[in-house]
Design a protein around this motif. Structure first.
Motif, short mmCIF file in Angstrom:
data_model
loop_
_atom_site.label_atom_id
_atom_site.label_comp_id
_atom_site.label_asym_id
_atom_site.label_seq_id
_atom_site.Cartn_x
_atom_site.Cartn_y
_atom_site.Cartn_z
N GLY A 1 8.20 9.90 -0.22
CA GLY A 1 9.53 9.94 0.39
C GLY A 1 10.08 8.57 0.74
O GLY A 1 11.20 8.24 0.39
N GLN A 2 9.28 7.77 1.41
CA GLN A 2 9.77 6.47 1.89
C GLN A 2 9.46 5.36 0.89
O GLN A 2 10.30 4.53 0.58
N GLY A 3 8.21 5.37 0.38
CA GLY A 3 7.78 4.29 -0.52
C GLY A 3 8.29 4.44 -1.94
O GLY A 3 8.19 3.51 -2.74
N LYS A 4 8.82 5.62 -2.28
CA LYS A 4 9.33 5.92 -3.65
C LYS A 4 8.26 5.62 -4.71
O LYS A 4 8.55 5.07 -5.77
N GLU A 5 7.03 5.94 -4.39
CA GLU A 5 5.95 5.74 -5.36
C GLU A 5 5.93 6.91 -6.34
O GLU A 5 6.53 7.97 -6.09
N SER A 6 5.18 6.72 -7.43
CA SER A 6 5.11 7.80 -8.44
C SER A 6 4.27 8.96 -7.89
O SER A 6 3.52 8.80 -6.91
N TRP A 7 4.39 10.13 -8.54
CA TRP A 7 3.61 11.30 -8.12
C TRP A 7 2.12 10.99 -8.17
O TRP A 7 1.38 11.32 -7.26
N THR A 8 1.70 10.34 -9.27
CA THR A 8 0.26 10.08 -9.46
C THR A 8 -0.27 9.20 -8.32
O THR A 8 -1.28 9.54 -7.70
#
Lengths: 504, 158
Positions: free
Chosen positions: B116-123
């Motif tokens: 949500g905050q870091g906008k990292e990938s799902w993996t």
């Protein structure tokens, strides 16, 4: 005596004692890295394991573990701004500031070297001071111990801000810390003070959640605001940086030794401990600045701010062992637990430890030295990898820092209230940083409050107002006046600061 | 009268000191001595600070504390939004710890923050959330045997 000294080394180097020491070091290494799980708690957890051990093995294990906790606690403080131990908070001020500038390797190198020097000085003090320390401790009564607490706060308060306004804020923070220490049942009558009818506050504010929140949360918020890695765009640290940190410790060797001696002496005084030693040493390091401009660099990444506390916190272990071994008077919680270890292995602290069991006493000296050497060597091998953590982007790091903060707060007494306290003090710490109120005096006040109250009451009950006229008390009062006076004089010499770098 | 945040902070401390002093009225001298000795100078200092902040901002020297400085490279509006958001995440973490207990809250929080905050990938989010849970379970639960409370939701269900 010299023969026993070297014989003790051979005892410690025997495979079984050495193995136990290595196990202890591994446990202490991780305990130091993890915020909240204190060295004293771990000592208590490990005490049952020494039942079947010989005395030398038992102390190799227990002391090996305990003497490296502060060393590795500084790694967490420097890299993430989260105190690995309650005794490594002062290192955050300059150590973490250096990490933010991309000098994590240098800060770690300096911290480890000063820790090693501190440990060696403390161990040497233990070996040398036992016969002469008794009169030194006995010159100080309750009034002197109380005044010593006030001297500590006056030192840090007068040095932590510039100008009369900065000094007001410093003393204000110190008094606030002392008042917060009054929360809970009073030690004389057991009456509740400022507990807001909450059972949780009956035992007072738990130091670990307060410190973890006070220091970690402002750092986490600032990291989130910046949106970068801890070291931002600073270049990645290299091994040469670690070497530079080692050379820093050697360049400022006298400062490191002086801070080690401060730590040793504070370690000897019962009830004061590393929480105080680090700040007094920090204040001494700030005082060592030759010019006002130099002094302004403290808190923003001056390596001397890392060297002083690092040396003091590690040397105090040797100091704290002196009254524990010689008189059976433990100077701290950890030493009280270690005292239990004496009885578990069938030893009685006191004169016997200096005659019949001198080899065990000397083996403790060697254990402190060897454990610290091993820890420093192992840490240096991994320093670059550890320093690289400061280049991981904030978005990835923040949930893990929050996790460490919460676990650190919770595991100190396994209560969710501790996390609430952490958040409240985290927010207050943030406000203090934002509006430029110094946090160090508040922490020292909070740490010293308990001791100060005990000694104040004993002084008043025993001597009435006459305690204020005791010679050492008068000297200490003059010292406080001198510290404030010299701080004002130094500040008058400072160049005017053209504008304030306003916080966000 | 200018009510700057500095003024409000100093006033809050002054009120706290005054309350601390008032509370000591009903206590015996043993109980009250120490709080009085520290709360009285605290009140004086806090009132001085309150009065000085009324007169305007602290001089530049006073801002030179022996402490770290918050970043100034971000615009104040954005910094304020990010500060509120960061603190909200921390309070949210506490809320889910209370509701779900540590063992469930850790992977939920780590995943939610990263995604949500870091906008990292799902993996990355899933792997790191699982890793956080694994380290927590092995180190704190299995090895150190620390007692962690069940979440409120689980306690209520029983």
């Amino acid at each position: 005596m010299l023969q026993t000294f070297f014989q003790a080394l051979l005892e410690v180097l025997k495979w079984n004692a050495l193995s136990f020491m290595l196990i202890g070091i591994v446990v202490g290494f991780w305990v130091g890295l993890l915020p909240g799980i204190g060295g004293a708690t771990t000592l208590a957890l490990m005490l049952p394991f020494v039942y079947r051990m010989a005395p030398v093995q038992a102390f190799a294990f227990l002391l090996g573990m305990h003497s490296v906790v502060a060393t590795t606690g500084e790694i967490t403080s420097i890299l993430f701004g989260i105190p690995g131990e309650a005794t490594t908070v002062a290192t955050i001020l300059d150590g973490h500031a250096m990490a933010k500038k991309g000098q994590a390797g240098r800060a770690l190198g300096a911290s480890l070297t000063s820790s090693l020097i501190g440990a060696i000085v403390g161990a040497a003090a233990l070996a040398l001071a036992i016969p002469v320390v008794r009169p030194l401790v006995l010159t100080f009564g309750s009034p002197e111990f109380f005044m010593l607490s006030i001297v500590g706060i006056a030192f840090i308060a007068s040095l932590s801000g510039r100008g009369p306004r900065g000094m007001i804020r410093g003393f204000l923070a110190g008094c606030l810390g002392l008042l917060l220490a009054a929360v809970g049942q009073d030690p004389q009558m057991g009456i509740q003070r400022y507990t807001l009818s909450s059972l949780y506050l009956w035992n007072g504010l738990n130091l670990v959640p307060v410190l973890v929140g006070f220091f970690a949360i402002p750092e986490i918020i600032d990291l989130a605001v910046r949106g970068t890695a801890i070291a931002a765009d600073a270049p990645m640290g290299r091994l040469s940086q670690v070497r530079e940190g080692v050379f820093d410790a050697l360049r400022h060797i006298w400062l490191t030794i002086r801070c080690s001696l401060i730590g040793t002496y504070i370690g000897i005084i019962p009830g004061v401990g590393g929480g105080v030693a680090q700040w007094i040493a920090y204040a001494h390091a700030v005082q060592s600045a030759k010019t006002p401009a130099e002094r302004d660099g403290f808190g923003k990444g001056d390596v001397r701010g890392v060297l002083g506390p690092g040396a003091a916190v590690n040397s105090k272990e040797g100091g704290a062992l002196i009254p524990t071994i010689a008189f059976g008077v433990p100077g701290s919680t950890a030493m009280a637990i270690l005292l239990g270890g004496f009885f578990v292995v069938g030893l009685v602290p006191g004169p016997d430890m200096l005659t019949k069991h001198l080899d065990v006493t000397m083996s403790m000296v060697w254990t402190i030295v060897l454990a610290n050497i091993i820890t420093v060597v192992v840490s240096v091998v991994f320093l670059n990898r550890l320093a690289r953590l400061t280049n991981i982007r904030g978005g990835l790091l923040i949930p893990f820092l929050a996790l460490l903060t919460f676990l650190g707060a919770y595991t100190s007494s396994n209560s969710l209230n501790d996390i609430v306290v952490t958040l409240i003090f985290g927010w207050f710490g943030y406000l203090m940083v934002r509006y430029r109120w110094p946090r160090a005096p508040l922490v020292l006040g909070l740490v010293l409050g308990d001791v100060a109250e005990r000694y104040l009451w004993i002084s008043v009950a025993r001597y009435g107002s006459a305690w204020l006229t005791r010679p050492i008390v008068v000297i200490l009062i003059l010292l406080i006046v001198g510290v404030i006076g010299s701080s004002i004089r130094q500040q008058r010499m400072l160049p005017k600061v053209p504008g304030v770098a306003r916080a966000t | 009268m200018r009510r700057s945040p500095e003024f409000l902070l100093a006033l809050a401390v002054a009120l706290l000191a005054a309350w601390a002093l008032i509370e000591t009225r009903s206590w015996s001298i043993q109980t009250a001595l120490y709080p009085r000795v520290v709360a009285a100078p605290l009140l004086v200092l806090a009132l001085m600070e309150t009065f000085l902040s009324l007169k305007g901002e602290a001089p530049a020297e006073a801002a030179q504390t022996m402490d770290f400085t918050l970043s100034t490279s971000i615009t104040p509006g954005l910094a304020q939004r990010r500060t509120v958001s960061a603190f909200a995440w921390l309070v949210g973490f506490l809320a889910i710890v209370v509701l779900l207990g540590f063992s469930r809250a850790i992977p939920v929080f780590v995943f939610a923050y990263l995604k949500g905050q870091g906008k990292e990938s799902w993996t990355v989010s899933i792997v790191l959330a699982a890793l956080a849970w694994l380290v927590f379970s092995l180190l704190f639960v299995r090895l150190l045997h620390l007692p962690f409370a069940e979440g409120l939701l689980w306690t209520l269900r029983k």
